[in-house]
Design a protein around this motif. Structure first.
Motif, PDB file in Angstrom:
ATOM      1  N   GLY A 158      33.409 -11.213 -57.719  1.00  0.00           N
ATOM      2  CA  GLY A 158      33.715 -10.761 -56.361  1.00  0.00           C
ATOM      3  C   GLY A 158      32.734  -9.736 -55.828  1.00  0.00           C
ATOM      4  N   LEU A 159      32.062  -8.999 -56.711  1.00  0.00           N
ATOM      5  CA  LEU A 159      31.162  -7.947 -56.257  1.00  0.00           C
ATOM      6  C   LEU A 159      29.882  -8.487 -55.634  1.00  0.00           C
ATOM      7  N   GLY A 160      29.371  -9.590 -56.138  1.00  0.00           N
ATOM      8  CA  GLY A 160      28.146 -10.168 -55.579  1.00  0.00           C
ATOM      9  C   GLY A 160      28.316 -10.567 -54.133  1.00  0.00           C
ATOM     10  N   ALA A 161      29.403 -11.258 -53.841  1.00  0.00           N
ATOM     11  CA  ALA A 161      29.661 -11.699 -52.470  1.00  0.00           C
ATOM     12  C   ALA A 161      29.882 -10.513 -51.543  1.00  0.00           C
ATOM     13  N   ILE A 162      30.560  -9.488 -52.039  1.00  0.00           N
ATOM     14  CA  ILE A 162      30.782  -8.289 -51.227  1.00  0.00           C
ATOM     15  C   ILE A 162      29.448  -7.608 -50.937  1.00  0.00           C
ATOM     16  N   GLY A 163      28.603  -7.465 -51.970  1.00  0.00           N
ATOM     17  CA  GLY A 163      27.302  -6.819 -51.790  1.00  0.00           C
ATOM     18  C   GLY A 163      26.431  -7.556 -50.799  1.00  0.00           C
ATOM     19  N   ALA A 164      26.352  -8.878 -50.925  1.00  0.00           N
ATOM     20  CA  ALA A 164      25.542  -9.674 -49.997  1.00  0.00           C
ATOM     21  C   ALA A 164      26.113  -9.604 -48.591  1.00  0.00           C
ATOM     22  N   GLY A 165      27.432  -9.587 -48.476  1.00  0.00           N
ATOM     23  CA  GLY A 165      28.062  -9.528 -47.163  1.00  0.00           C
ATOM     24  C   GLY A 165      27.852  -8.205 -46.462  1.00  0.00           C
ATOM     25  N   VAL A 166      27.918  -7.106 -47.217  1.00  0.00           N
ATOM     26  CA  VAL A 166      27.784  -5.773 -46.629  1.00  0.00           C
ATOM     27  C   VAL A 166      26.324  -5.386 -46.421  1.00  0.00           C
ATOM     28  N   VAL A 218      24.019 -14.690 -53.477  1.00  0.00           N
ATOM     29  CA  VAL A 218      25.033 -15.175 -54.412  1.00  0.00           C
ATOM     30  C   VAL A 218      24.525 -16.451 -55.098  1.00  0.00           C
ATOM     31  N   ALA A 219      24.656 -16.486 -56.406  1.00  0.00           N
ATOM     32  CA  ALA A 219      24.098 -17.566 -57.236  1.00  0.00           C
ATOM     33  C   ALA A 219      24.503 -18.958 -56.758  1.00  0.00           C
ATOM     34  N   SER A 220      25.757 -19.162 -56.408  1.00  0.00           N
ATOM     35  CA  SER A 220      26.219 -20.499 -56.024  1.00  0.00           C
ATOM     36  C   SER A 220      25.590 -20.981 -54.722  1.00  0.00           C
ATOM     37  N   VAL A 221      25.107 -20.062 -53.905  1.00  0.00           N
ATOM     38  CA  VAL A 221      24.499 -20.413 -52.621  1.00  0.00           C
ATOM     39  C   VAL A 221      23.031 -20.798 -52.792  1.00  0.00           C
ATOM     40  N   PRO A 232      15.292 -13.266 -64.152  1.00  0.00           N
ATOM     41  CA  PRO A 232      16.472 -13.496 -64.999  1.00  0.00           C
ATOM     42  C   PRO A 232      17.649 -12.644 -64.531  1.00  0.00           C
ATOM     43  N   SER A 233      18.837 -13.219 -64.559  1.00  0.00           N
ATOM     44  CA  SER A 233      20.039 -12.510 -64.153  1.00  0.00           C
ATOM     45  C   SER A 233      20.713 -11.919 -65.387  1.00  0.00           C
ATOM     46  N   VAL A 234      21.229 -10.716 -65.246  1.00  0.00           N
ATOM     47  CA  VAL A 234      21.913 -10.066 -66.364  1.00  0.00           C
ATOM     48  C   VAL A 234      23.419  -9.970 -66.138  1.00  0.00           C
ATOM     49  N   SER A 235      23.883 -10.351 -64.981  1.00  0.00           N
ATOM     50  CA  SER A 235      25.306 -10.239 -64.663  1.00  0.00           C
ATOM     51  C   SER A 235      26.086 -11.451 -65.171  1.00  0.00           C
ATOM     52  N   PRO A 236      27.257 -11.194 -65.744  1.00  0.00           N
ATOM     53  CA  PRO A 236      28.113 -12.306 -66.181  1.00  0.00           C
ATOM     54  C   PRO A 236      29.015 -12.842 -65.064  1.00  0.00           C
ATOM     55  N   ALA A 237      29.011 -12.200 -63.903  1.00  0.00           N
ATOM     56  CA  ALA A 237      29.924 -12.573 -62.823  1.00  0.00           C
ATOM     57  C   ALA A 237      29.610 -13.968 -62.295  1.00  0.00           C
ATOM     58  N   SER A 238      30.653 -14.695 -61.937  1.00  0.00           N
ATOM     59  CA  SER A 238      30.466 -16.041 -61.402  1.00  0.00           C
ATOM     60  C   SER A 238      29.792 -16.018 -60.033  1.00  0.00           C
ATOM     61  N   ASP A 239      29.943 -14.919 -59.306  1.00  0.00           N
ATOM     62  CA  ASP A 239      29.301 -14.811 -57.990  1.00  0.00           C
ATOM     63  C   ASP A 239      28.166 -13.793 -58.016  1.00  0.00           C
ATOM     64  N   ARG A 240      27.504 -13.705 -59.159  1.00  0.00           N
ATOM     65  CA  ARG A 240      26.409 -12.736 -59.311  1.00  0.00           C
ATOM     66  C   ARG A 240      25.322 -12.969 -58.266  1.00  0.00           C
ATOM     67  N   LEU A 241      24.550 -11.943 -58.021  1.00  0.00           N
ATOM     68  CA  LEU A 241      23.410 -12.066 -57.121  1.00  0.00           C
ATOM     69  C   LEU A 241      22.195 -12.501 -57.931  1.00  0.00           C
ATOM     70  N   GLU A 242      21.562 -13.567 -57.488  1.00  0.00           N
ATOM     71  CA  GLU A 242      20.312 -14.032 -58.087  1.00  0.00           C
ATOM     72  C   GLU A 242      19.176 -13.370 -57.324  1.00  0.00           C
ATOM     73  N   VAL A 254      19.003 -23.869 -44.223  1.00  0.00           N
ATOM     74  CA  VAL A 254      20.401 -23.500 -44.389  1.00  0.00           C
ATOM     75  C   VAL A 254      20.497 -21.994 -44.205  1.00  0.00           C
ATOM     76  N   GLU A 255      21.354 -21.537 -43.284  1.00  0.00           N
ATOM     77  CA  GLU A 255      21.502 -20.104 -43.071  1.00  0.00           C
ATOM     78  C   GLU A 255      22.516 -19.543 -44.061  1.00  0.00           C
ATOM     79  N   ILE A 256      22.114 -18.470 -44.747  1.00  0.00           N
ATOM     80  CA  ILE A 256      22.986 -17.796 -45.711  1.00  0.00           C
ATOM     81  C   ILE A 256      22.947 -16.295 -45.442  1.00  0.00           C
ATOM     82  N   GLN A 257      23.824 -15.570 -46.091  1.00  0.00           N
ATOM     83  CA  GLN A 257      23.818 -14.109 -46.043  1.00  0.00           C
ATOM     84  C   GLN A 257      23.112 -13.638 -47.308  1.00  0.00           C
ATOM     85  N   ALA A 258      22.032 -12.874 -47.177  1.00  0.00           N
ATOM     86  CA  ALA A 258      21.258 -12.443 -48.336  1.00  0.00           C
ATOM     87  C   ALA A 258      20.617 -11.090 -48.060  1.00  0.00           C
ATOM     88  N   ILE A 259      20.141 -10.481 -49.128  1.00  0.00           N
ATOM     89  CA  ILE A 259      19.468  -9.190 -49.042  1.00  0.00           C
ATOM     90  C   ILE A 259      17.981  -9.426 -49.297  1.00  0.00           C
TER      91      ILE A 259
END
Length: 106
Positions: free
Chosen positions: A7-15, A61-64, A88-98, A30-35
Motif C-alpha cells: 500500500g505504501l508504493g501506491a500512496i507514495g506515487a499518488g502523493v 508502482v511495479a504492476s504499472v 534492482p528493487s529491495v522492497s518486498p511489497a506487492s505495490d513496491r516502486l520500481e 499510457v498515462e500513469i502517476q509516477a515520480i
C-alpha cells in the motif's frame, strides 16, 4: 504473502508523483502517476577524480510498469526520456516502486 509495506508504493506515487506518459515496447502511450526526479551521484571523472553527476530517474508502482524495458520512451513534464536501465528493487511489497534510470531523448 502480504507485507507490512503493501500500500505504501501506491500512496507514495499518488502523493509525490505527477502524470507521466510511458510507451511500453514502443507502443501507444499510457498515462500513469509516477515520480520523476534528478538525483545526484558520485562517479569517477576523466582522471579518476570524484565528480557529481545528475541522473534522472522514474519511480512508479511495479504492476504499472511491468512491461517497461530498456530503450522504451517516457514523457514527463514535457521532456522526453529513454529508459537506460531498471534498478534492482529491495522492497518486498506487492505495490513496491520500481526505479528506472532515464536519459534525456535529444
Amino acid at each position: 504473502m502480504p507485507s507490512i509495506f503493501d500500500g505504501l508504493g501506491a500512496i507514495g506515487a499518488g502523493v509525490l508523483g505527477a502524470p507521466v506518459t510511458i510507451y511500453p515496447g514502443g507502443g501507444a502511450g499510457v498515462e500513469i502517476q509516477a515520480i520523476v526526479r534528478t538525483k545526484p551521484f558520485e562517479a569517477a571523472g576523466e582522471y579518476g577524480e570524484p565528480i557529481t553527476v545528475h541522473e534522472p530517474t522514474l519511480r512508479a508502482v511495479a504492476s504499472v510498469v511491468v512491461n517497461l524495458r530498456e530503450d522504451d520512451r517516457v514523457t514527463a513534464g514535457g521532456v522526453n526520456y529513454r529508459i537506460v536501465r531498471r534498478l534492482p528493487s529491495v522492497s518486498p511489497a506487492s505495490d513496491r516502486l520500481e526505479t528506472f534510470v532515464l536519459e534525456k531523448d535529444e
